[in-house]
Structure formats: C-alpha cells, structure tokens
Design an enzyme around this catalytic site. Structure first.
Site, mmCIF file in Angstrom:
data_model
loop_
_atom_site.group_PDB
_atom_site.id
_atom_site.type_symbol
_atom_site.label_atom_id
_atom_site.label_comp_id
_atom_site.label_asym_id
_atom_site.label_seq_id
_atom_site.Cartn_x
_atom_site.Cartn_y
_atom_site.Cartn_z
ATOM 1 N N LYS A 25 -12.729 1.026 3.213
ATOM 2 C CA LYS A 25 -11.873 0.609 4.341
ATOM 3 C C LYS A 25 -10.602 -0.081 3.812
ATOM 4 O O LYS A 25 -9.503 0.247 4.220
ATOM 5 C CB LYS A 25 -12.619 -0.386 5.264
ATOM 6 C CG LYS A 25 -13.877 0.192 5.895
ATOM 7 C CD LYS A 25 -14.522 -0.789 6.846
ATOM 8 C CE LYS A 25 -15.092 -2.045 6.183
ATOM 9 N NZ LYS A 25 -16.173 -1.767 5.207
ATOM 10 N N ARG A 100 -16.623 -5.849 14.451
ATOM 11 C CA ARG A 100 -17.929 -5.745 13.796
ATOM 12 C C ARG A 100 -19.062 -5.775 14.807
ATOM 13 O O ARG A 100 -20.215 -5.561 14.450
ATOM 14 C CB ARG A 100 -18.150 -6.927 12.858
ATOM 15 C CG ARG A 100 -17.325 -6.895 11.601
ATOM 16 C CD ARG A 100 -17.781 -5.772 10.702
ATOM 17 N NE ARG A 100 -18.158 -6.150 9.380
ATOM 18 C CZ ARG A 100 -17.307 -6.331 8.380
ATOM 19 N NH1 ARG A 100 -16.017 -6.208 8.554
ATOM 20 N NH2 ARG A 100 -17.761 -6.640 7.193
ATOM 21 N N ARG A 143 -17.127 -2.394 -8.250
ATOM 22 C CA ARG A 143 -15.923 -3.095 -7.770
ATOM 23 C C ARG A 143 -15.691 -4.394 -8.543
ATOM 24 O O ARG A 143 -16.608 -5.168 -8.787
ATOM 25 C CB ARG A 143 -16.058 -3.414 -6.277
ATOM 26 C CG ARG A 143 -14.901 -4.280 -5.791
ATOM 27 C CD ARG A 143 -14.760 -4.318 -4.299
ATOM 28 N NE ARG A 143 -15.944 -4.780 -3.627
ATOM 29 C CZ ARG A 143 -16.115 -4.732 -2.317
ATOM 30 N NH1 ARG A 143 -15.187 -4.194 -1.558
ATOM 31 N NH2 ARG A 143 -17.216 -5.185 -1.765
ATOM 32 N N ARG A 176 -17.224 -9.512 -6.595
ATOM 33 C CA ARG A 176 -17.121 -10.303 -5.366
ATOM 34 C C ARG A 176 -18.443 -11.026 -5.134
ATOM 35 O O ARG A 176 -19.504 -10.465 -5.414
ATOM 36 C CB ARG A 176 -16.786 -9.376 -4.190
ATOM 37 C CG ARG A 176 -15.743 -9.955 -3.281
ATOM 38 C CD ARG A 176 -15.225 -8.945 -2.300
ATOM 39 N NE ARG A 176 -16.144 -8.700 -1.205
ATOM 40 C CZ ARG A 176 -15.872 -7.895 -0.193
ATOM 41 N NH1 ARG A 176 -14.730 -7.252 -0.151
ATOM 42 N NH2 ARG A 176 -16.741 -7.715 0.775
ATOM 43 N N ARG A 187 -25.701 -6.789 4.297
ATOM 44 C CA ARG A 187 -24.445 -6.288 4.891
ATOM 45 C C ARG A 187 -24.648 -4.877 5.435
ATOM 46 O O ARG A 187 -24.162 -4.542 6.517
ATOM 47 C CB ARG A 187 -23.332 -6.300 3.833
ATOM 48 C CG ARG A 187 -22.831 -7.711 3.527
ATOM 49 C CD ARG A 187 -22.144 -7.794 2.178
ATOM 50 N NE ARG A 187 -20.946 -7.009 2.066
ATOM 51 C CZ ARG A 187 -20.461 -6.522 0.922
ATOM 52 N NH1 ARG A 187 -21.085 -6.772 -0.223
ATOM 53 N NH2 ARG A 187 -19.364 -5.808 0.906
HETATM 54 P P1 AP5 Z 1 -13.133 -1.020 -0.686
HETATM 55 O O1 AP5 Z 1 -11.876 -0.347 -0.246
HETATM 56 O O2 AP5 Z 1 -13.050 -2.435 -1.167
HETATM 57 O O3 AP5 Z 1 -14.279 -0.847 0.447
HETATM 58 P P2 AP5 Z 1 -14.500 -1.604 1.808
HETATM 59 O O4 AP5 Z 1 -15.013 -0.620 2.793
HETATM 60 O O5 AP5 Z 1 -13.253 -2.362 2.187
HETATM 61 O O6 AP5 Z 1 -15.674 -2.544 1.352
HETATM 62 P P3 AP5 Z 1 -15.992 -4.059 1.668
HETATM 63 O O7 AP5 Z 1 -17.160 -4.398 0.812
HETATM 64 O O8 AP5 Z 1 -14.758 -4.903 1.519
HETATM 65 O O9 AP5 Z 1 -16.406 -3.986 3.162
HETATM 66 P P4 AP5 Z 1 -17.174 -5.066 3.947
HETATM 67 O O10 AP5 Z 1 -17.040 -4.530 5.327
HETATM 68 O O11 AP5 Z 1 -18.526 -5.340 3.475
HETATM 69 O O12 AP5 Z 1 -16.343 -6.402 3.617
HETATM 70 P P5 AP5 Z 1 -15.264 -7.279 4.431
HETATM 71 O O13 AP5 Z 1 -14.358 -7.857 3.439
HETATM 72 O O14 AP5 Z 1 -14.716 -6.565 5.594
HETATM 73 O O15 AP5 Z 1 -13.784 -0.105 -1.820
HETATM 74 C C1 AP5 Z 1 -14.950 -0.518 -2.503
HETATM 75 C C2 AP5 Z 1 -14.862 -0.088 -3.986
HETATM 76 O O16 AP5 Z 1 -14.836 1.344 -4.034
HETATM 77 C C3 AP5 Z 1 -13.563 -0.546 -4.689
HETATM 78 O O17 AP5 Z 1 -13.850 -0.839 -6.017
HETATM 79 C C4 AP5 Z 1 -12.613 0.666 -4.563
HETATM 80 O O18 AP5 Z 1 -11.683 0.704 -5.616
HETATM 81 C C5 AP5 Z 1 -13.624 1.822 -4.613
HETATM 82 N N1 AP5 Z 1 -13.230 2.975 -3.794
HETATM 83 C C6 AP5 Z 1 -12.686 2.950 -2.551
HETATM 84 N N2 AP5 Z 1 -12.507 4.203 -2.094
HETATM 85 C C7 AP5 Z 1 -12.967 5.044 -3.060
HETATM 86 C C8 AP5 Z 1 -13.067 6.459 -3.176
HETATM 87 N N3 AP5 Z 1 -12.683 7.278 -2.192
HETATM 88 N N4 AP5 Z 1 -13.610 6.971 -4.313
HETATM 89 C C9 AP5 Z 1 -14.049 6.163 -5.323
HETATM 90 N N5 AP5 Z 1 -13.983 4.806 -5.282
HETATM 91 C C10 AP5 Z 1 -13.447 4.261 -4.162
HETATM 92 O O19 AP5 Z 1 -16.243 -8.421 5.012
HETATM 93 C C11 AP5 Z 1 -16.888 -9.335 4.164
HETATM 94 C C12 AP5 Z 1 -17.660 -10.340 4.989
HETATM 95 O O20 AP5 Z 1 -16.747 -11.074 5.834
HETATM 96 C C13 AP5 Z 1 -18.704 -9.776 5.960
HETATM 97 O O21 AP5 Z 1 -19.938 -9.544 5.332
HETATM 98 C C14 AP5 Z 1 -18.770 -10.894 7.010
HETATM 99 O O22 AP5 Z 1 -19.552 -11.990 6.528
HETATM 100 C C15 AP5 Z 1 -17.327 -11.363 7.106
HETATM 101 N N6 AP5 Z 1 -16.562 -10.658 8.133
HETATM 102 C C16 AP5 Z 1 -15.460 -9.880 7.923
HETATM 103 N N7 AP5 Z 1 -14.998 -9.400 9.097
HETATM 104 C C17 AP5 Z 1 -15.826 -9.881 10.053
HETATM 105 C C18 AP5 Z 1 -15.866 -9.719 11.473
HETATM 106 N N8 AP5 Z 1 -14.968 -8.956 12.129
HETATM 107 N N9 AP5 Z 1 -16.887 -10.333 12.142
HETATM 108 C C19 AP5 Z 1 -17.790 -11.103 11.508
HETATM 109 N N10 AP5 Z 1 -17.802 -11.296 10.167
HETATM 110 C C20 AP5 Z 1 -16.819 -10.688 9.449
#
Ligand code: AP5
Length: 237
Positions: A25, A100, A143, A176, A187
């Site tokens: 994402k 979410r 990552r 991370r 998650r």
């Molecule tokens: P990356 O682009 O970082 O993936 P991502 O989908 O953004 O993964 P996240 O782990 O950040 O998602 P998440 O939803 O768990 O975390 P968030 O920060 O939103 O890619 C991942 C890896 O793969 C990287 O190394 C990248 O280089 C690689 N990659 C990407 N695309 C690729 C491809 N096509 N091919 C190969 N490699 C690739 O949330 C974290 C926490 O915050 C949550 O758990 C929660 O506690 C809180 N939170 C955030 N938003 C909310 C909300 N709205 N409500 C409540 N809690 C929330």
C-alpha cells in the site's frame, strides 16, 4: 496551495488503497500520489511519526501498535480530519491504511460530505490490493526502514545502494517494530476480520477496483492506472 496540486474548483479526488500488511500500500500510494499530483496520507506513518516525536498521541498508541492491534477509531479519525483539512488536500489525496473499520469508512463519508456542503464535490475510488499470504510474509520479512527518515526498503523492491544503509542519510536500517512474527499474525487477523464489511460499504457505490498485487511494484502501478475508469481519470488529469 502548492502550484503542482490540483485546482480545488475541479472537485476533490480521493483514492483509497486497501490491502493486508505488506501488500505494498505504502509503495503504491507513494507512486500514485506522484502521478495524480495529490498528497499521500498514511495513517500508519502519521502514528509512527507521533511515536518518534513522543507526543501525547504517540505515547497513547505505542503499545497498541507494537501489539499489532488497531488504534481506536476516534484517535485515528481526529488525526485524519486534521490532515485532510490542510490546504494541500483541497484537490484530493491518496489514503494509505485508512479506513480500517466500517465505522472509519462511514466517518470518512460524513467528513467528505460536510466538506461538499461547504465548497466542493468529492469522488472516491477504492483500490483493493490482493496478494498471496506467501508473498506478504516474504515482503514483511525483507522490509527494512530508516529510523530517521522512515524510507522503506525491500529485498525485491527498492533495495538500498549499500546493504543495510539508508540511501538518503546513511543511517543503519532496522526492521519495523511491528514486523515480528507474532505481531504480523495479529495484523493479518485484524485485516481479515475488517476487510469484508469495508468492501461491502464501498461496493454499494460501485467504486472498488480489485488489483493483483503479487506482481512487481511497477506492474502493480500500471495495473491500477489502467483500471482507473475514464471519468475518474478525466477528473485527475
Ligand atoms: P509496503 O509498501 O511497506 O506495504 P504496506 O502494505 O504499506 O505494508 P504495511 O506493513 O505498512 O501495512 P500495514 O497496513 O500493516 O501498516 P500501517 O503502517 O498502515 O511494502 C512492504 C515491503 O514489500 C517493503 O519492503 C516494500 O519495499 C516491498 N514491496 C512492496 N511492493 C512490492 C512488490 N510489488 N514486489 C516486491 N516487494 C514489494 O499500520 C501500522 C499500524 O498502525 C496498524 O497495525 C495499526 O496499529 C495502526 N493503524 C494505522 N492506520 C490505522 C487506522 N486507520 N485505524 C487503526 N489503526 C491504524
């Protein structure tokens, strides 16, 4: 408003990117925001920034995020409203990691309709990244992030020029906090629990695009851009 951003009189475009942890994402939102010339808003990044700066919000959510649980809706919603009311969002924005829960989706609708009453119309489009479990786990395990500038690196996508060092500031890269096996499982469980009602919420408006996210980042971006409907494309061009 930045001259590169869309004119607010054209209406607001809101692109929502949904997908499980590691779906890409953040990677896709960054690229799409560049193409569409609107800001990329990641609720995860804003929360992590609050933890880094040791703000009241950051202290309140640190343990929740380390455990892989969802931050309560009111905390996230207040934070999001504050961000989307900033001038650079007048033409639209790309949302990463929000909504979410179906409650967050309903609150976003309300917030956008209140903005419409005040000044302009908004159009929402939802991209759902579908990625195999095997691929998600591999990406999360590979990552690394820069603890200072938060740049994200991967083993297949955006590798650092010098292994283990950030290209931008040379800092040593780290995993991370929430990329530990047990936290990842929590998650993923949260995602599976919430995604169906969220998709049902948006499917009513017929604005959900399902995209195969198992491909390279570049191929996924091209797939999303090709799938964007003509009328929406006209609004952002
Ligand atoms: P990356 O682009 O970082 O993936 P991502 O989908 O953004 O993964 P996240 O782990 O950040 O998602 P998440 O939803 O768990 O975390 P968030 O920060 O939103 O890619 C991942 C890896 O793969 C990287 O190394 C990248 O280089 C690689 N990659 C990407 N695309 C690729 C491809 N096509 N091919 C190969 N490699 C690739 O949330 C974290 C926490 O915050 C949550 O758990 C929660 O506690 C809180 N939170 C955030 N938003 C909310 C909300 N709205 N409500 C409540 N809690 C929330």
């Amino acid at each position: 408003m930045n001259k590169d951003n869309k004119d607010e009189n054209e209406g607001q475009v809101v692109l929502i990117v949904l997908g499980p942890p590691g779906a890409g994402k953040g990677t896709q939102c960054k690229m799409l925001a560049g193409v569409l010339r609107v800001p990329h808003i990641s609720t995860g990044d804003i929360l992590r920034d609050n933890i880094c700066r040791d703000t009241r919000l950051g202290r309140g959510v640190k343990k929740i995020m380390e455990d892989g649980r969802l931050v309560p809706d009111d905390h996230v919603m207040n934070m999001l409203i504050e961000r989307i009311e900033e001038g650079d969002c007048a033409g639209g924005f790309v949302l990463d990691g929000f909504p979410r829960t179906p409650e967050q989706a309903a609150l976003l609708d309300l917030c956008l309709s209140e903005q419409e009453d005040k000044k302009q119309s908004s159009r929402q489009l939802v991209v759902r990244l579908v990625v195999s479990q095997h691929c998600l786990l591999k990406r999360l395990a590979g990552r690394q992030i820069c603890p200072v500038c938060q740049t994200v690196y991967g083993i297949h996508q955006h590798q650092p020029r010098t292994p283990g060092k950030c290209d931008a500031d040379g800092c040593s890269l780290i995993a991370r906090q929430d990329d530990r096996e047990k936290t990842i499982a929590e998650r993923l469980r949260n995602f599976e629990e919430q995604i169906s009602p969220i998709i049902a919420h948006y499917a009513k408006h017929g604005c959900v695009l399902e995209i195969d996210g198992d491909r390279s980042a570049h191929e996924v971006t091209s797939g999303i851009l090709r799938a964007i409907p003509e009328d929406w494309r006209a609004a952002v061009s």
